[in-house]
Scaffold this motif. Structure first.
Motif, PDB file in Angstrom:
ATOM      1  N   VAL A 136       5.004   8.202 -23.250  1.00 46.93           N
ATOM      2  CA  VAL A 136       4.974   9.483 -23.939  1.00 46.93           C
ATOM      3  C   VAL A 136       3.558   9.871 -24.350  1.00 46.93           C
ATOM      4  O   VAL A 136       3.190  11.056 -24.352  1.00 46.93           O
ATOM      5  CB  VAL A 136       5.898   9.454 -25.173  1.00 46.93           C
ATOM      6  N   PHE A 137       2.715   8.899 -24.689  1.00 49.09           N
ATOM      7  CA  PHE A 137       1.363   9.234 -25.131  1.00 49.09           C
ATOM      8  C   PHE A 137       0.537   9.827 -23.995  1.00 49.09           C
ATOM      9  O   PHE A 137      -0.316  10.694 -24.220  1.00 49.09           O
ATOM     10  CB  PHE A 137       0.677   7.999 -25.715  1.00 49.09           C
ATOM     11  N   ARG A 138       0.799   9.398 -22.775  1.00 42.76           N
ATOM     12  CA  ARG A 138       0.082   9.988 -21.640  1.00 42.76           C
ATOM     13  C   ARG A 138       0.607  11.398 -21.346  1.00 42.76           C
ATOM     14  O   ARG A 138      -0.144  12.241 -20.849  1.00 42.76           O
ATOM     15  CB  ARG A 138       0.218   9.082 -20.418  1.00 42.76           C
ATOM     16  N   THR A 139       1.866  11.653 -21.642  1.00 46.09           N
ATOM     17  CA  THR A 139       2.376  13.018 -21.520  1.00 46.09           C
ATOM     18  C   THR A 139       1.784  13.910 -22.601  1.00 46.09           C
ATOM     19  O   THR A 139       1.386  15.052 -22.342  1.00 46.09           O
ATOM     20  CB  THR A 139       3.905  13.026 -21.613  1.00 46.09           C
ATOM     21  N   LEU A 140       1.695  13.395 -23.818  1.00 49.90           N
ATOM     22  CA  LEU A 140       1.121  14.178 -24.909  1.00 49.90           C
ATOM     23  C   LEU A 140      -0.338  14.535 -24.642  1.00 49.90           C
ATOM     24  O   LEU A 140      -0.828  15.577 -25.111  1.00 49.90           O
ATOM     25  CB  LEU A 140       1.229  13.403 -26.229  1.00 49.90           C
ATOM     26  N   GLN A 141      -1.038  13.707 -23.885  1.00 53.80           N
ATOM     27  CA  GLN A 141      -2.437  13.987 -23.573  1.00 53.80           C
ATOM     28  C   GLN A 141      -2.612  15.227 -22.698  1.00 53.80           C
ATOM     29  O   GLN A 141      -3.730  15.713 -22.528  1.00 53.80           O
ATOM     30  CB  GLN A 141      -3.066  12.772 -22.888  1.00 53.80           C
ATOM     31  N   THR A 142      -1.518  15.749 -22.154  1.00 49.75           N
ATOM     32  CA  THR A 142      -1.599  16.969 -21.351  1.00 49.75           C
ATOM     33  C   THR A 142      -1.378  18.223 -22.193  1.00 49.75           C
ATOM     34  O   THR A 142      -1.454  19.336 -21.659  1.00 49.75           O
ATOM     35  CB  THR A 142      -0.559  16.948 -20.218  1.00 49.75           C
ATOM     36  N   LEU A 143      -1.096  18.079 -23.491  1.00 50.10           N
ATOM     37  CA  LEU A 143      -0.867  19.217 -24.363  1.00 50.10           C
ATOM     38  C   LEU A 143      -2.189  19.739 -24.922  1.00 50.10           C
ATOM     39  O   LEU A 143      -3.172  18.991 -25.011  1.00 50.10           O
ATOM     40  CB  LEU A 143       0.074  18.823 -25.497  1.00 50.10           C
ATOM     41  N   PRO A 144      -2.243  20.997 -25.335  1.00 50.86           N
ATOM     42  CA  PRO A 144      -3.506  21.561 -25.843  1.00 50.86           C
ATOM     43  C   PRO A 144      -3.964  20.864 -27.124  1.00 50.86           C
ATOM     44  O   PRO A 144      -3.153  20.563 -28.003  1.00 50.86           O
ATOM     45  CB  PRO A 144      -3.151  23.033 -26.101  1.00 50.86           C
ATOM     46  N   GLY A 145      -5.259  20.595 -27.210  1.00 49.35           N
ATOM     47  CA  GLY A 145      -5.842  19.976 -28.387  1.00 49.35           C
ATOM     48  C   GLY A 145      -5.656  18.490 -28.483  1.00 49.35           C
ATOM     49  O   GLY A 145      -6.133  17.859 -29.431  1.00 49.35           O
ATOM     50  N   VAL A 146      -4.964  17.885 -27.502  1.00 51.23           N
ATOM     51  CA  VAL A 146      -4.678  16.445 -27.533  1.00 51.23           C
ATOM     52  C   VAL A 146      -5.454  15.773 -26.404  1.00 51.23           C
ATOM     53  O   VAL A 146      -5.374  16.200 -25.249  1.00 51.23           O
ATOM     54  CB  VAL A 146      -3.176  16.163 -27.383  1.00 51.23           C
ATOM     55  N   MET A 147      -6.214  14.733 -26.740  1.00 48.86           N
ATOM     56  CA  MET A 147      -7.057  14.061 -25.762  1.00 48.86           C
ATOM     57  C   MET A 147      -6.818  12.555 -25.797  1.00 48.86           C
ATOM     58  O   MET A 147      -6.429  12.004 -26.824  1.00 48.86           O
ATOM     59  CB  MET A 147      -8.536  14.348 -26.045  1.00 48.86           C
ATOM     60  N   ALA A 148      -7.058  11.919 -24.679  1.00 44.47           N
ATOM     61  CA  ALA A 148      -7.035  10.462 -24.625  1.00 44.47           C
ATOM     62  C   ALA A 148      -8.354   9.932 -25.173  1.00 44.47           C
ATOM     63  O   ALA A 148      -9.433  10.406 -24.794  1.00 44.47           O
ATOM     64  CB  ALA A 148      -6.831   9.983 -23.188  1.00 44.47           C
ATOM     65  N   ALA A 149      -8.269   8.971 -26.087  1.00 43.39           N
ATOM     66  CA  ALA A 149      -9.502   8.376 -26.604  1.00 43.39           C
ATOM     67  C   ALA A 149     -10.277   7.683 -25.494  1.00 43.39           C
ATOM     68  O   ALA A 149     -11.510   7.632 -25.524  1.00 43.39           O
ATOM     69  CB  ALA A 149      -9.163   7.387 -27.725  1.00 43.39           C
ATOM     70  N   ASP A 150      -9.580   7.152 -24.512  1.00 40.04           N
ATOM     71  CA  ASP A 150     -10.207   6.607 -23.304  1.00 40.04           C
ATOM     72  C   ASP A 150      -9.182   6.702 -22.190  1.00 40.04           C
ATOM     73  O   ASP A 150      -7.982   6.798 -22.436  1.00 40.04           O
ATOM     74  CB  ASP A 150     -10.672   5.167 -23.515  1.00 40.04           C
ATOM     75  N   GLU A 151      -9.629   6.664 -20.950  1.00 33.78           N
ATOM     76  CA  GLU A 151      -8.741   6.923 -19.827  1.00 33.78           C
ATOM     77  C   GLU A 151      -7.722   5.814 -19.622  1.00 33.78           C
ATOM     78  O   GLU A 151      -6.607   6.055 -19.157  1.00 33.78           O
ATOM     79  CB  GLU A 151      -9.548   7.133 -18.549  1.00 33.78           C
ATOM     80  N   LEU A 152      -8.068   4.587 -19.978  1.00 34.70           N
ATOM     81  CA  LEU A 152      -7.183   3.460 -19.713  1.00 34.70           C
ATOM     82  C   LEU A 152      -6.095   3.305 -20.768  1.00 34.70           C
ATOM     83  O   LEU A 152      -5.004   2.831 -20.468  1.00 34.70           O
ATOM     84  CB  LEU A 152      -8.004   2.168 -19.629  1.00 34.70           C
ATOM     85  N   GLY A 153      -6.361   3.690 -22.006  1.00 33.80           N
ATOM     86  CA  GLY A 153      -5.437   3.443 -23.091  1.00 33.80           C
ATOM     87  C   GLY A 153      -4.586   4.649 -23.430  1.00 33.80           C
ATOM     88  O   GLY A 153      -4.584   5.667 -22.739  1.00 33.80           O
ATOM     89  N   SER A 154      -3.827   4.518 -24.547  1.00 39.16           N
ATOM     90  CA  SER A 154      -2.897   5.558 -24.972  1.00 39.16           C
ATOM     91  C   SER A 154      -3.256   6.181 -26.310  1.00 39.16           C
ATOM     92  O   SER A 154      -2.557   7.081 -26.769  1.00 39.16           O
ATOM     93  CB  SER A 154      -1.475   4.980 -25.071  1.00 39.16           C
ATOM     94  N   ARG A 155      -4.298   5.712 -26.963  1.00 33.85           N
ATOM     95  CA  ARG A 155      -4.637   6.277 -28.262  1.00 33.85           C
ATOM     96  C   ARG A 155      -5.011   7.748 -28.112  1.00 33.85           C
ATOM     97  O   ARG A 155      -5.658   8.146 -27.148  1.00 33.85           O
ATOM     98  CB  ARG A 155      -5.792   5.506 -28.894  1.00 33.85           C
ATOM     99  N   LEU A 156      -4.597   8.543 -29.094  1.00 30.40           N
ATOM    100  CA  LEU A 156      -4.809   9.980 -29.044  1.00 30.40           C
ATOM    101  C   LEU A 156      -5.919  10.404 -29.999  1.00 30.40           C
ATOM    102  O   LEU A 156      -6.071   9.846 -31.092  1.00 30.40           O
ATOM    103  CB  LEU A 156      -3.528  10.721 -29.420  1.00 30.40           C
ATOM    104  N   ALA A 157      -6.673  11.402 -29.581  1.00 26.01           N
ATOM    105  CA  ALA A 157      -7.636  12.088 -30.443  1.00 26.01           C
ATOM    106  C   ALA A 157      -7.187  13.545 -30.495  1.00 26.01           C
ATOM    107  O   ALA A 157      -7.212  14.235 -29.474  1.00 26.01           O
ATOM    108  CB  ALA A 157      -9.049  11.969 -29.895  1.00 26.01           C
TER     109      ALA A 157
END
Length: 838
Positions: free
Chosen positions: A157-178
């Motif tokens: 789900v965190f990789r799906t959330l990274q496709t929403l506006p204003g939501v970014m992956a802290a790094d490409e390999l992990g799931s943490r959100l910024a």
């Protein structure tokens, strides 16, 4: 937003409502109605789908006025009621009935998607809802089926959330959100009202949530209700679904990271209720251990959920989750030797009692317990390329020798009470929660520190980390809230609330007022404005997701305050023809009292610098500027502002998906200067699309293009110091630092990242990635089988989660030069998966 401006905004929204909606049934209105001619007919065309799976519902019965229709095998329908405001009622066997109001006064054809929730056999469950079911009027709801089918998400789900506006992956390999320039520790994850401290698996490659068992994910980035707090940036709500009643059924799936099985059914003996159990496990480690003597990283989860309805309007729910993750790898390669290990355990359990309070109220009591125990360590000798002399030869390079042992244990015993009731046009919500936290942090660092960690408190081996830190705080925190949602007018909803938070670490109580106003227009327009204060108390349960380490048991930590953010946002959403929706939102956040590591005071700086015994010609290589330590202080502030635009099309259409653009800035004020936050990103574009080629074949893609995060670019190189344990300079002092030399006696250098004045002085390259997915359903959407092939990063672009400053021989100088290499990228990665429902 001041109270005066807030009231003015509400009045403006109410006054903008159509006059016909405000007028009473006077004689003039009756005369106008009597003279009205019959309205022409319009066509409502669309699809009915299951809210949890996204699959079409065949045989659903629809009613619109005097007209009726039935959905086809692919869930589609067409019905022709009279033009105007139409109430569409939908029912289907095995589902709760649903109704929706459609404005059919402006167009001859209106596209409609209706979602139905499965009826588990006890539709009489608590049916009085005192507050809106969403955390925020502008929150984005993500269906589990979207997680399973988003290209590149890997069922995460965190990789799906990274496709929403204003939501970014802290790094490409992990799931943490910024989220909107915020940091990963500022995000709150709640599952069924219980806080989840470690929502990741496999270091972020997978998530703790199996989409097959989830009813809904919901992410709030533009402010959220006073019912939730102790975080500054975002709220992710995860709602588990009920098990199916009746005979036992389930699903089995195999994805890129793991395999999982879900079983569910009704309670035995005719009891009203259901149960659900799921097991997940990585499989590649089982295969690999037959060929190599290594314990590759892997995890296994076991989750159960059961509920019982003793009466029509009461419910008891039990939930349990047990997860284990482990790795034990020995390396003996050309550039790295040593070993690393991981042993992480996550346990979570809760029980909930739901009861009615008269005819207009509900009570929900939840008692939870969780334990996160993470243990990680390594001992490595690495030819990292960050250390070298200016020798022409690359033979026998100086190695980075480091050892690290990390352990974090978080025990959280919690209780949450929610009470809500309806009084006329008002929905009142009141509640409290309490957490008793026992945490234990231990880490030991030996050998060389990370020469490319610009911040001394970096968890990646910053120079300010102590050799040994043992911190065992026992803390508690609690909160209480009161919220009123007032339906002031059919077009206007006002929500105001206040939240109190208290932490034993800060020994202070914070008061957080929040307010939201929403206006719904007759042409599919919704305007929402929100403002409020958000706070975050210090705690290792937050720092476990941070990029920096702080010692919360240091004597100076007794003076800490909670971090604060004042947020204001305005959002406009417009429904468009053919199932499209356009949404734009602007936001402004002002942040204060942010936690950072304080700089060395003068006496500490002098003591550290005095350890260096460098000759006069190398004195300028001594890092004499104050370094960042792990001693916490509320010494930072900042601001974040921007806007995002998103256009989406609901599923059920042949072409569906969403696309968004975000512009934002996030500026930190710390150490006497202004510089970008770690996850400040100016531009980001994302598009997720799916095309139904035939009833059996579909293709989807995810495309992302974004400007780079800020980073610290080296300003040159410096001579490395090393402990003089062998008294190389023959001065009798073995506690000093002398210049390090290689086997040939040449000086060894490392990148010079400067001082705090150089933090975040450059930007990473542009990020771009395209993922592709092809899906085959042998019997169409209603079938049991689904097979897919997926390729991540189909263009094989080498993105940069960071730039590694490596040193190379410079024939024109007596020192090596810095050459930056991109690191942390996902290569072209093909995967396949299969899913079966029974």
């Amino acid at each position: 937003m001041s109270p005066t401006l807030f009231l003015a905004f509400c009045c403006l929204m109410a006054c903008s409502a159509p006059a016909s909606a405000l007028a009473g049934p006077g004689p003039g209105g009756q005369a106008a109605a009597a003279s009205q001619t019959p309205s022409p007919r319009v066509r409502l065309a669309g699809v009915v789908v299951d809210v949890s799976t996204g699959l079409p519902v065949a045989g659903a019965h629809l009613t619109a006025g005097s007209e009726t229709a039935t959905t086809t095998a692919d869930g589609r329908f067409a019905i022709d009621p009279l033009a105007g405001t139409v109430t569409l009622v939908v029912s289907a066997t095995g589902y709760h009935p649903a109704s929706t109001v459609v404005d059919a006064s402006q167009r001859r054809t209106v596209d409609v998607e209706v979602t139905l929730a499965a009826d588990t056999g006890y539709a009489e469950r608590l049916d009085i809802v005192a507050v809106a079911p969403t955390s925020s009027p502008t929150a984005e709801a993500v269906r589990p089926i979207d997680v399973l089918r988003t290209p590149g998400a890997l069922d995460n789900v965190f990789r799906t959330l990274q496709t929403l506006p204003g939501v970014m992956a802290a790094d490409e390999l992990g799931s943490r959100l910024a989220v909107r320039g915020g940091t990963p520790d500022q995000n709150l994850t709640m599952m069924d009202g219980v806080e989840v401290h470690d929502p990741f698996r496999l270091f972020g490659l997978a998530s703790a949530f199996n989409p097959e068992t989830i009813h809904k994910f919901e992410l709030a980035t533009g402010g959220f209700s006073v019912k939730y707090g102790d975080r500054l940036a975002s709220l992710l709500l995860v709602e588990n679904r009920d098990g199916r009643s009746g005979r036992v059924g389930g699903t089995a799936a195999l994805s890129a990271t793991d395999g999982n099985v879900v079983l569910e059914g009704g309670l035995p003996g005719g009891a009203r209720g259901s149960w659900l159990a799921t097991a997940r496990r990585t499989y590649y480690d089982l295969v690999a251990e037959r060929f190599i003597d290594q314990g590759l990283p892997g995890f296994q989860d076991l989750q159960t959920r059961g509920q019982w309805l003793p009466t029509d309007r009461s419910r008891v729910t039990l939930f349990g989750l047990r997860s284990r993750q482990a790795a034990s790898v020995t390396l003996d390669e050309e550039k790295v030797t040593g070993s690393f290990r991981d042993d992480t355990a996550n346990d979570l359990g809760w029980t909930r009692l739901e009861l009615p309070l008269g005819r207009a109220g509900t009570s929900q009591s939840t008692a939870g317990w969780s334990r996160t125990h993470a243990r990680f360590g390594f001992g490595l000798a690495i030819d990292s390329g960050n250390l070298r002399s200016n020798s022409q030869s690359d033979d026998d390079p100086p190695l980075l020798n480091s050892g690290f042992d990390y352990g974090l244990r978080i025990d959280d015993r919690s209780f949450r009470q929610d009470v809500g009731w309806v009084a006329g046009d008002h929905a009142i919500d009141v509640g409290f929660d309490a957490h008793a936290l026992t945490t234990r942090l231990r880490f030991a660092f030996t050998g060389d520190r990370n020469p490319i960690a610009a911040n001394g408190s970096s968890v990646q081996g910053g120079s300010g980390l102590p050799d040994l830190l043992l911190s065992t705080p026992t803390s508690s925190r609690g909160s209480a809230w009161l919220q009123d949602t007032w339906h002031a007018h059919p077009n206007v909803t006002l929500q105001a609330g206040v939240r109190l938070d208290r932490s034993s670490i800060t020994r202070r109580t914070t008061v957080s007022p929040r307010a939201t106003a929403s206006w719904v227009g007759g042409s599919g327009t919704t305007v929402t404005a929100a403002t409020g204060l958000y706070t975050q108390s210090p705690g290792y349960e937050k720092l476990s997701n941070s990029d920096y380490m702080l010692d919360l048991t240091h004597p100076e930590a007794e003076r800490l305050s909670s971090e604060r953010a004042w947020l204001t946002s305005v959002a406009v959403e417009q429904r468009l023809p053919r199932g499209f929706t356009l949404k734009a939102e602007g936001y402004m956040r002002r942040l204060d009292d942010l936690l950072i590591g304080r700089l060395e005071p003068e006496h500490e700086r002098r003591a550290r610098v005095s350890l260096y015994d460098f000759p006069v010609e190398l004195v300028h290589d001594i890092p004499s500027a104050p370094s960042i330590t792990v001693v916490p202080t509320n010494g930072s502030a900042g601001r974040a502002y921007g806007f995002d635009v998103m256009v989406s099309r609901t599923s059920g259409a042949r072409v569906s998906g969403w696309a968004s653009y975000t512009w934002g800035r996030a500026i930190r004020e710390a150490y006497g200067r202004e510089y970008p936050f770690d996850y400040d990103r100016r531009h980001a574009f994302t598009a997720v699309g799916a095309l139904q080629l035939t009833p059996r074949w579909s293709i989807g893609t995810t495309a992302r293009l974004a400007s780079g995060f800020p980073y610290t670019m080296p300003r040159g190189v410096r001579v490395v110091g090393v402990e003089d344990i062998h008294d190389v300079d023959l001065d009798g002092n073995t506690d000093e630092l002398v210049p390090r030399r290689d086997a040939a006696g040449l000086l060894v250098y490392a990148p010079d990242l400067g001082t705090v004045a150089d933090l975040r002085n450059a930007r990473l390259p542009v990020f771009a990635r395209v993922d592709l997915r092809v899906t085959w359903r042998p019997r169409g959407a209603a079938g049991r089988w689904e097979v897919y092939a997926e390729a991540l990063n189909v263009l094989n672009r080498r993105n940069a989660s960071g730039l590694d400053p490596r040193l190379e021989h410079d024939p024109s100088s007596d020192r090596p030069r810095v050459v930056e290499k991109p690191i942390g990228s996902i290569p072209l990665l093909p995967t396949v998966g299969v899913r079966f429902r029974f």
